[in-house]
Design a protein around this motif. Structure first.
Motif, PDB file in Angstrom:
ATOM      1  N   PHE A 121      17.268  64.316  49.801  1.00  0.00           N
ATOM      2  CA  PHE A 121      17.610  63.216  49.875  1.00  0.00           C
ATOM      3  C   PHE A 121      19.066  62.559  49.831  1.00  0.00           C
ATOM      4  CE2 PHE A 121      15.037  65.393  46.129  1.00  0.00           C
ATOM      5  CZ  PHE A 121      13.698  63.908  46.065  1.00  0.00           C
ATOM      6  N   VAL A 122      19.464  61.311  50.147  1.00  0.00           N
ATOM      7  CA  VAL A 122      20.661  61.149  50.387  1.00  0.00           C
ATOM      8  C   VAL A 122      21.034  59.545  49.047  1.00  0.00           C
ATOM      9  CG1 VAL A 122      21.325  59.874  52.273  1.00  0.00           C
ATOM     10  CG2 VAL A 122      19.972  61.510  53.119  1.00  0.00           C
ATOM     11  N   VAL A 123      22.296  59.787  49.171  1.00  0.00           N
ATOM     12  CA  VAL A 123      22.425  58.892  47.912  1.00  0.00           C
ATOM     13  C   VAL A 123      23.711  58.341  48.516  1.00  0.00           C
ATOM     14  CG1 VAL A 123      21.957  58.190  45.508  1.00  0.00           C
ATOM     15  CG2 VAL A 123      20.900  59.416  46.135  1.00  0.00           C
ATOM     16  N   GLY A 124      24.320  57.488  49.084  1.00  0.00           N
ATOM     17  CA  GLY A 124      25.605  57.347  49.304  1.00  0.00           C
ATOM     18  C   GLY A 124      25.972  57.317  48.091  1.00  0.00           C
ATOM     19  N   ARG A 125      28.034  56.690  48.769  1.00  0.00           N
ATOM     20  CA  ARG A 125      29.029  55.716  47.914  1.00  0.00           C
ATOM     21  C   ARG A 125      28.476  54.659  47.484  1.00  0.00           C
ATOM     22  NH1 ARG A 125      34.546  58.935  49.156  1.00  0.00           N
ATOM     23  NH2 ARG A 125      33.946  60.003  48.595  1.00  0.00           N
ATOM     24  N   THR A 126      27.438  54.020  48.684  1.00  0.00           N
ATOM     25  CA  THR A 126      27.736  52.510  48.170  1.00  0.00           C
ATOM     26  C   THR A 126      26.535  52.075  47.202  1.00  0.00           C
ATOM     27  OG1 THR A 126      25.220  52.244  49.747  1.00  0.00           O
ATOM     28  CG2 THR A 126      27.602  51.697  50.755  1.00  0.00           C
ATOM     29  N   VAL A 127      26.022  53.073  46.868  1.00  0.00           N
ATOM     30  CA  VAL A 127      24.321  53.263  45.462  1.00  0.00           C
ATOM     31  C   VAL A 127      25.599  53.101  44.263  1.00  0.00           C
ATOM     32  CG1 VAL A 127      23.161  54.255  44.028  1.00  0.00           C
ATOM     33  CG2 VAL A 127      23.235  54.237  46.997  1.00  0.00           C
ATOM     34  N   GLY A 128      26.761  53.474  44.230  1.00  0.00           N
ATOM     35  CA  GLY A 128      27.682  53.483  43.019  1.00  0.00           C
ATOM     36  C   GLY A 128      28.078  55.081  42.606  1.00  0.00           C
ATOM     37  N   GLY A 129      29.139  55.115  41.475  1.00  0.00           N
ATOM     38  CA  GLY A 129      29.957  56.415  41.457  1.00  0.00           C
ATOM     39  C   GLY A 129      29.469  56.898  40.963  1.00  0.00           C
ATOM     40  N   ALA A 130      29.597  58.107  40.677  1.00  0.00           N
ATOM     41  CA  ALA A 130      28.910  59.920  41.175  1.00  0.00           C
ATOM     42  C   ALA A 130      28.315  59.774  39.378  1.00  0.00           C
ATOM     43  CB  ALA A 130      30.080  60.215  40.921  1.00  0.00           C
ATOM     44  N   VAL A 131      28.539  59.353  38.368  1.00  0.00           N
ATOM     45  CA  VAL A 131      27.646  59.054  37.144  1.00  0.00           C
ATOM     46  C   VAL A 131      26.022  58.471  38.212  1.00  0.00           C
ATOM     47  CG1 VAL A 131      26.745  57.880  35.310  1.00  0.00           C
ATOM     48  CG2 VAL A 131      29.248  59.040  35.681  1.00  0.00           C
ATOM     49  N   VAL A 132      26.264  57.133  39.037  1.00  0.00           N
ATOM     50  CA  VAL A 132      24.582  55.985  38.291  1.00  0.00           C
ATOM     51  C   VAL A 132      24.252  56.748  39.999  1.00  0.00           C
ATOM     52  CG1 VAL A 132      24.358  54.016  40.569  1.00  0.00           C
ATOM     53  CG2 VAL A 132      26.116  53.899  38.426  1.00  0.00           C
ATOM     54  N   ARG A 133      24.607  57.885  41.347  1.00  0.00           N
ATOM     55  CA  ARG A 133      24.762  58.356  42.210  1.00  0.00           C
ATOM     56  C   ARG A 133      23.265  59.584  41.224  1.00  0.00           C
ATOM     57  NH1 ARG A 133      29.790  58.259  44.190  1.00  0.00           N
ATOM     58  NH2 ARG A 133      29.824  60.075  44.329  1.00  0.00           N
ATOM     59  N   ASN A 134      24.382  60.174  40.868  1.00  0.00           N
ATOM     60  CA  ASN A 134      23.394  61.835  39.895  1.00  0.00           C
ATOM     61  C   ASN A 134      21.962  60.950  39.096  1.00  0.00           C
ATOM     62  OD1 ASN A 134      24.900  63.431  41.176  1.00  0.00           O
ATOM     63  ND2 ASN A 134      26.364  63.119  39.785  1.00  0.00           N
ATOM     64  N   ARG A 135      21.703  59.774  38.521  1.00  0.00           N
ATOM     65  CA  ARG A 135      20.921  59.857  37.465  1.00  0.00           C
ATOM     66  C   ARG A 135      20.235  58.754  38.502  1.00  0.00           C
ATOM     67  NH1 ARG A 135      22.898  54.561  35.382  1.00  0.00           N
ATOM     68  NH2 ARG A 135      22.330  53.803  36.908  1.00  0.00           N
TER      69      ARG A 135
END
Length: 114
Positions: free
Chosen positions: A45-59
């Motif tokens: 899985f690749v969830v970069g910083r453009t998705v959001g902050g750490a909490v959002v990316r981890n969710r």
């Protein structure tokens, strides 16, 4: 939870699948798949910083991991998949992520596995 034997963790594996695999995109995810890339079915899985902050990316990562865990056993052996979250995944519902992931998997995996 995705079993350890199904996890893609090395950078070379991500690079190989992203560059040489088949690709399908939806509003919230892009899925790359390479049918004969490894030993057993694996996913990364690749969830970069453009998705959001750490909490959002981890969710988003947890949701995608849970969705893939329920589908990975049906994939042919040796299939490696990389799921990249797009910024729209941050506000998407679980059902939307699920439908986008399924649509992309149907396009990149062999017919009997999708």
């Amino acid at each position: 939870m995705l079993a350890a034997r199904h996890r893609l963790t090395e950078a070379a594996g991500f690079r190989e699948v992203s560059r040489r695999g088949r690709r399908a995109a939806a509003a919230t995810v892009v899925v790359h798949a390479r049918p004969e890339a490894g030993d057993g079915p694996r996913a990364g899985f690749v969830v970069g910083r453009t998705v959001g902050g750490a909490v959002v990316r981890n969710r988003v990562r947890r949701r995608l991991r849970h969705l893939v865990a329920g589908r990975i056993e049906a994939w042919p052996g040796g299939t490696t998949v990389v799921v990249r979250a797009l910024p729209a995944a941050a506000v998407a519902s679980y059902a939307t992520l699920e439908s986008d992931l399924d649509a992309c998997l149907r396009r990149v995996l062999p017919r009997e596995a999708a």
